[in-house]
Scaffold this active site. Structure first.
Site, PDB file in Angstrom:
ATOM      1  N   ARG A 147      14.808   1.306  10.761  1.00  0.00           N
ATOM      2  CA  ARG A 147      13.463   1.851  11.091  1.00  0.00           C
ATOM      3  C   ARG A 147      13.195   1.318  11.923  1.00  0.00           C
ATOM      4  O   ARG A 147      12.794   0.032  12.575  1.00  0.00           O
ATOM      5  CB  ARG A 147      13.205   0.621   9.666  1.00  0.00           C
ATOM      6  CG  ARG A 147      11.536   1.198   9.533  1.00  0.00           C
ATOM      7  CD  ARG A 147      10.979  -0.745   8.149  1.00  0.00           C
ATOM      8  NE  ARG A 147      10.517  -1.839   9.844  1.00  0.00           N
ATOM      9  CZ  ARG A 147       9.919  -2.363   8.504  1.00  0.00           C
ATOM     10  NH1 ARG A 147      10.159  -2.713   7.761  1.00  0.00           N
ATOM     11  NH2 ARG A 147       9.441  -4.018   9.797  1.00  0.00           N
ATOM     12  N   TYR A 159       2.081  -4.216  12.751  1.00  0.00           N
ATOM     13  CA  TYR A 159       2.624  -4.220  11.657  1.00  0.00           C
ATOM     14  C   TYR A 159       3.920  -4.023  12.255  1.00  0.00           C
ATOM     15  O   TYR A 159       4.621  -3.401  12.707  1.00  0.00           O
ATOM     16  CB  TYR A 159       2.542  -3.590  10.655  1.00  0.00           C
ATOM     17  CG  TYR A 159       3.886  -3.989   9.599  1.00  0.00           C
ATOM     18  CD1 TYR A 159       3.716  -5.148   8.726  1.00  0.00           C
ATOM     19  CD2 TYR A 159       4.777  -2.223   9.592  1.00  0.00           C
ATOM     20  CE1 TYR A 159       5.271  -5.099   8.117  1.00  0.00           C
ATOM     21  CE2 TYR A 159       5.448  -2.759   8.621  1.00  0.00           C
ATOM     22  CZ  TYR A 159       6.462  -3.450   7.963  1.00  0.00           C
ATOM     23  OH  TYR A 159       6.807  -4.466   7.552  1.00  0.00           O
ATOM     24  N   ASP A 212       7.632   2.647   7.788  1.00  0.00           N
ATOM     25  CA  ASP A 212       6.698   1.698   7.444  1.00  0.00           C
ATOM     26  C   ASP A 212       5.475   1.386   7.895  1.00  0.00           C
ATOM     27  O   ASP A 212       5.211   1.230   8.842  1.00  0.00           O
ATOM     28  CB  ASP A 212       6.923   0.871   7.229  1.00  0.00           C
ATOM     29  CG  ASP A 212       6.512   0.130   6.127  1.00  0.00           C
ATOM     30  OD1 ASP A 212       5.867   0.706   5.479  1.00  0.00           O
ATOM     31  OD2 ASP A 212       7.381  -1.564   5.942  1.00  0.00           O
ATOM     32  N   HIS A 214       3.136   0.637   6.322  1.00  0.00           N
ATOM     33  CA  HIS A 214       2.381   0.176   5.666  1.00  0.00           C
ATOM     34  C   HIS A 214       0.856   0.446   4.798  1.00  0.00           C
ATOM     35  O   HIS A 214      -0.099  -1.151   5.896  1.00  0.00           O
ATOM     36  CB  HIS A 214       2.199  -1.435   6.816  1.00  0.00           C
ATOM     37  CG  HIS A 214       3.064  -2.523   5.971  1.00  0.00           C
ATOM     38  ND1 HIS A 214       2.650  -3.668   5.945  1.00  0.00           N
ATOM     39  CD2 HIS A 214       4.405  -2.575   5.445  1.00  0.00           C
ATOM     40  CE1 HIS A 214       3.333  -4.709   5.932  1.00  0.00           C
ATOM     41  NE2 HIS A 214       4.303  -3.781   5.251  1.00  0.00           N
ATOM     42  N   GLU A 238       7.217   5.112   4.914  1.00  0.00           N
ATOM     43  CA  GLU A 238       6.850   4.729   3.874  1.00  0.00           C
ATOM     44  C   GLU A 238       5.705   4.029   3.315  1.00  0.00           C
ATOM     45  O   GLU A 238       5.160   3.728   4.689  1.00  0.00           O
ATOM     46  CB  GLU A 238       8.087   3.127   3.825  1.00  0.00           C
ATOM     47  CG  GLU A 238       7.902   1.827   2.623  1.00  0.00           C
ATOM     48  CD  GLU A 238       8.368   0.450   3.640  1.00  0.00           C
ATOM     49  OE1 GLU A 238       9.182   1.122   4.652  1.00  0.00           O
ATOM     50  OE2 GLU A 238       8.846   0.018   2.817  1.00  0.00           O
ATOM     51  N   GLU A 264       6.821  -1.012  -2.138  1.00  0.00           N
ATOM     52  CA  GLU A 264       7.610  -3.126  -2.400  1.00  0.00           C
ATOM     53  C   GLU A 264       6.555  -3.628  -3.885  1.00  0.00           C
ATOM     54  O   GLU A 264       6.904  -4.595  -3.596  1.00  0.00           O
ATOM     55  CB  GLU A 264       7.134  -3.152  -1.154  1.00  0.00           C
ATOM     56  CG  GLU A 264       6.362  -2.990  -0.374  1.00  0.00           C
ATOM     57  CD  GLU A 264       7.090  -3.043   1.078  1.00  0.00           C
ATOM     58  OE1 GLU A 264       7.644  -2.601   2.004  1.00  0.00           O
ATOM     59  OE2 GLU A 264       6.040  -3.791   1.717  1.00  0.00           O
ATOM     60  N   ARG A 285      10.829   1.892  -4.082  1.00  0.00           N
ATOM     61  CA  ARG A 285      11.098   0.597  -3.388  1.00  0.00           C
ATOM     62  C   ARG A 285      10.831  -0.551  -3.799  1.00  0.00           C
ATOM     63  O   ARG A 285      11.052  -1.890  -2.938  1.00  0.00           O
ATOM     64  CB  ARG A 285      10.271   0.641  -1.472  1.00  0.00           C
ATOM     65  CG  ARG A 285       9.892   2.155  -0.861  1.00  0.00           C
ATOM     66  CD  ARG A 285      10.516   1.507   0.334  1.00  0.00           C
ATOM     67  NE  ARG A 285      11.770   0.956   0.036  1.00  0.00           N
ATOM     68  CZ  ARG A 285      12.082  -0.390   1.019  1.00  0.00           C
ATOM     69  NH1 ARG A 285      11.121  -0.570   2.034  1.00  0.00           N
ATOM     70  NH2 ARG A 285      13.004  -1.283   1.071  1.00  0.00           N
ATOM     71  N   GLU A 341      17.104  -1.629   2.504  1.00  0.00           N
ATOM     72  CA  GLU A 341      16.867  -2.874   3.344  1.00  0.00           C
ATOM     73  C   GLU A 341      17.547  -3.976   3.779  1.00  0.00           C
ATOM     74  O   GLU A 341      18.137  -5.014   2.882  1.00  0.00           O
ATOM     75  CB  GLU A 341      15.368  -2.681   3.233  1.00  0.00           C
ATOM     76  CG  GLU A 341      14.728  -3.450   4.221  1.00  0.00           C
ATOM     77  CD  GLU A 341      12.868  -3.459   4.103  1.00  0.00           C
ATOM     78  OE1 GLU A 341      13.161  -3.969   2.623  1.00  0.00           O
ATOM     79  OE2 GLU A 341      12.284  -3.778   5.476  1.00  0.00           O
ATOM     80  N   TRP A 404      -3.255  -4.236   5.220  1.00  0.00           N
ATOM     81  CA  TRP A 404      -1.993  -5.092   6.446  1.00  0.00           C
ATOM     82  C   TRP A 404      -0.346  -4.088   5.648  1.00  0.00           C
ATOM     83  O   TRP A 404      -0.752  -4.608   4.350  1.00  0.00           O
ATOM     84  CB  TRP A 404      -2.473  -6.264   5.817  1.00  0.00           C
ATOM     85  CG  TRP A 404      -1.243  -6.859   7.135  1.00  0.00           C
ATOM     86  CD1 TRP A 404      -1.246  -7.216   8.446  1.00  0.00           C
ATOM     87  CD2 TRP A 404       0.595  -7.186   7.008  1.00  0.00           C
ATOM     88  NE1 TRP A 404       0.178  -6.697   9.240  1.00  0.00           N
ATOM     89  CE2 TRP A 404       1.283  -7.527   8.422  1.00  0.00           C
ATOM     90  CE3 TRP A 404       0.889  -7.937   6.432  1.00  0.00           C
ATOM     91  CZ2 TRP A 404       2.094  -8.192   8.157  1.00  0.00           C
ATOM     92  CZ3 TRP A 404       2.165  -8.016   5.972  1.00  0.00           C
ATOM     93  CH2 TRP A 404       2.881  -7.754   7.013  1.00  0.00           C
TER      94      TRP A 404
HETATM   95  O1  EZ4 Z   1       5.519  -6.701   5.295  1.00  0.00           O
HETATM   96  O2  EZ4 Z   1       7.898  -7.618   3.007  1.00  0.00           O
HETATM   97  O3  EZ4 Z   1       9.360  -2.733   3.412  1.00  0.00           O
HETATM   98  N1  EZ4 Z   1       9.384  -3.877   4.526  1.00  0.00           N
HETATM   99  C1  EZ4 Z   1       7.803  -4.691   4.285  1.00  0.00           C
HETATM  100  C2  EZ4 Z   1       7.337  -6.018   4.588  1.00  0.00           C
HETATM  101  C3  EZ4 Z   1       6.779  -6.557   4.475  1.00  0.00           C
HETATM  102  C4  EZ4 Z   1       7.187  -8.037   3.763  1.00  0.00           C
HETATM  103  C5  EZ4 Z   1       5.812  -9.014   3.251  1.00  0.00           C
HETATM  104  O4  EZ4 Z   1       5.958  -9.907   2.346  1.00  0.00           O
HETATM  105  O5  EZ4 Z   1       6.880  -3.527   4.133  1.00  0.00           O
HETATM  106  O6  EZ4 Z   1       9.044  -6.656   5.438  1.00  0.00           O
HETATM  107 CO    CO Z   2       7.388  -2.099   3.558  1.00  0.00          CO
END
Ligand code: EZ4
Ligand code: CO
Length: 404
Positions: A147, A159, A212, A214, A238, A264, A285, A341, A404
């Site tokens: 990743r 991030y 990702d 995020h 992601e 997630e 996820r 992951e 975030w």
């Molecule tokens: O930022 O688990 O794909 N993985 C992620 C993680 C999240 C953290 C948040 O607690 O996005 O690294």
């Molecule tokens: Co993630």
């Protein structure tokens, strides 16, 4: 058999972990992970005050019934705190059942569908040279997929690009007050396609590359990014849009064949309903830890399988080795497993939670110890008590809060 003790252990061997330990009248113990990063003690309270009293005297073999009892019985269902608490109970019960059977948990879930589990690791860099070095480091560790997260010119922090404390330890998730990051979506959207181009130029067309976003994009911005990245054939994009907005994925899907992974922060199968039945995503996820346990995650995998969607559990540092092991057993058994992951844990965390699972040649295997194959060193755990910590928060240049 009866549950005679239920204990919640909070420890911080580098970051906070919450573990539930159940003990039966025959002396069999089971562990479950209840770690909710940045909100840990809410789950401790939920377990200690409201769940532990319900467990004493129950038959630990009634895994499905106990899940339904805690989920439906509370009237107030779903939500990350509730589902992390239920997950810990469910995982600990599966651990006990498999130990009593004398089998690794994956055998109770149908036996292995594969020999080993393909993983991906995290490469982060403040700039391109740092990112390329980070990819090289992951490849040297054996990871077959990576990743990539990159700093964006003009932004101080992004991030996945870890801030360190000067001796190299990531402090991103360990602060008394939340770290404040800044964000500019346009700058990010301009920068990331070039990052993919450069990584492809350096490492060739075959290396699976993941990214990702995020939850930081609107559906239209996400569609743009998915389309711009298409030429570099990402393994997946992601969390491109905020998790609450299932319909938003329709727009992204309409504009791109870039594979999409999401979930997630979801905590029940219902969060995936439209995404799976409308075939808007390619990977689910969710982790065992934040989805209510092995029991519901297995149902999610089976539901997803009907639509050719694969399971790829969340595996960051903030899921404990107990939650990690639980996912690995399901991954090994489920036919529609995709990729795991794997960020690993600090050496001290590995000492607090000795485990049978092993990482070798970029692949994981849950091991063949009865149950989950994870133990908890309670003495060492007690020597590293809870430390208040928050995830960062994110602000735009005008000062307003962003995802975030
Ligand atoms: O930022 O688990 O794909 N993985 C992620 C993680 C999240 C953290 C948040 O607690 O996005 O690294
Ligand atoms: Co993630």
């Amino acid at each position: 058999m009866k549950i005679v003790d239920a204990k919640v252990v909070v420890t911080s061997p580098g970051r906070n972990f919450v573990t539930l330990k159940l003990t039966t009248d025959e002396g069999v113990t089971g562990l479950g992970d209840a770690t909710l990063n940045g909100r840990e003690l809410a789950v401790v309270g939920y377990l200690e005050e409201h769940v532990v009293p319900l467990l004493i005297g129950r038959d630990p073999h009634r895994v499905e019934d106990t899940w339904q009892y805690l989920y439906r019985g509370a009237y107030w269902r779903r939500g990350p705190v509730t589902m992390a608490a239920i997950a810990a109970v469910d995982t600990a019960l599966w651990d006990i059942k498999a130990k009593v059977a004398g089998l690794p948990l994956y055998q109770l879930l149908g036996g292995p569908s594969r020999e080993r589990l393909r993983t991906y690791g995290h490469a982060n860099g403040r700039d391109l040279p740092e990112l390329l070095d980070s990819v090289r480091a992951r490849l040297a560790e054996g990871y077959p997929a990576v990743r990539i997260q990159s700093g964006v010119p003009g932004l101080e922090s992004v991030y996945g690009v870890h801030v360190t404390d000067g001796v190299g330890a990531p402090v991103l998730h360990q602060r008394a007050l939340p770290l404040v990051e800044n964000w500019d979506t346009d700058a990010y959207l301009r920068h990331i396609p070039g990052v993919f181009e450069a990584v492809r130029a350096e490492f060739g067309p075959e290396l699976p590359l993941l990214h990702d976003a995020h939850h930081r994009l609107t559906p239209n911005q996400a569609a743009r990014l998915a389309r711009d990245l298409e030429a570099y054939r990402p393994y997946w994009l992601e969390d491109c849009t905020p998790a609450e907005n299932q319909e938003g994925l329709r727009l992204v899907r309409r504009h791109s064949t870039t594979p999409l992974a999401i979930g997630e922060v979801f905590n029940t199968l219902h969060d995936y309903q439209a995404l799976i039945t409308e075939q808007l995503i390619d990977y689910v996820r969710s982790s065992v830890t934040h989805f209510g346990g092995v029991t519901p995650l297995r149902k999610l995998f089976d539901f997803a399988a009907q639509y050719q969607v694969k399971g790829a559990p969340h595996g960051p540092e903030d899921i404990s080795p107990v939650g990690t092991a639980a996912a690995l057993h399901l991954d090994l058994a489920a036919h529609n497993f995709g990729i795991q992951e794997y960020a690993g844990h600090t050496p001290l965390t590995e000492e607090v939670f000795p485990h049978a699972y092993a990482f070798a040649d970029g692949h994981l295997h849950p091991g063949d110890e009865p149950g989950l194959g994870v133990e908890l060193d309670e003495g060492l755990a007690a020597a590293h008590p809870y430390e208040p910590a928050y995830l960062p928060v994110n602000r735009l240049k005008d000062g307003s809060v962003h995802d975030w």
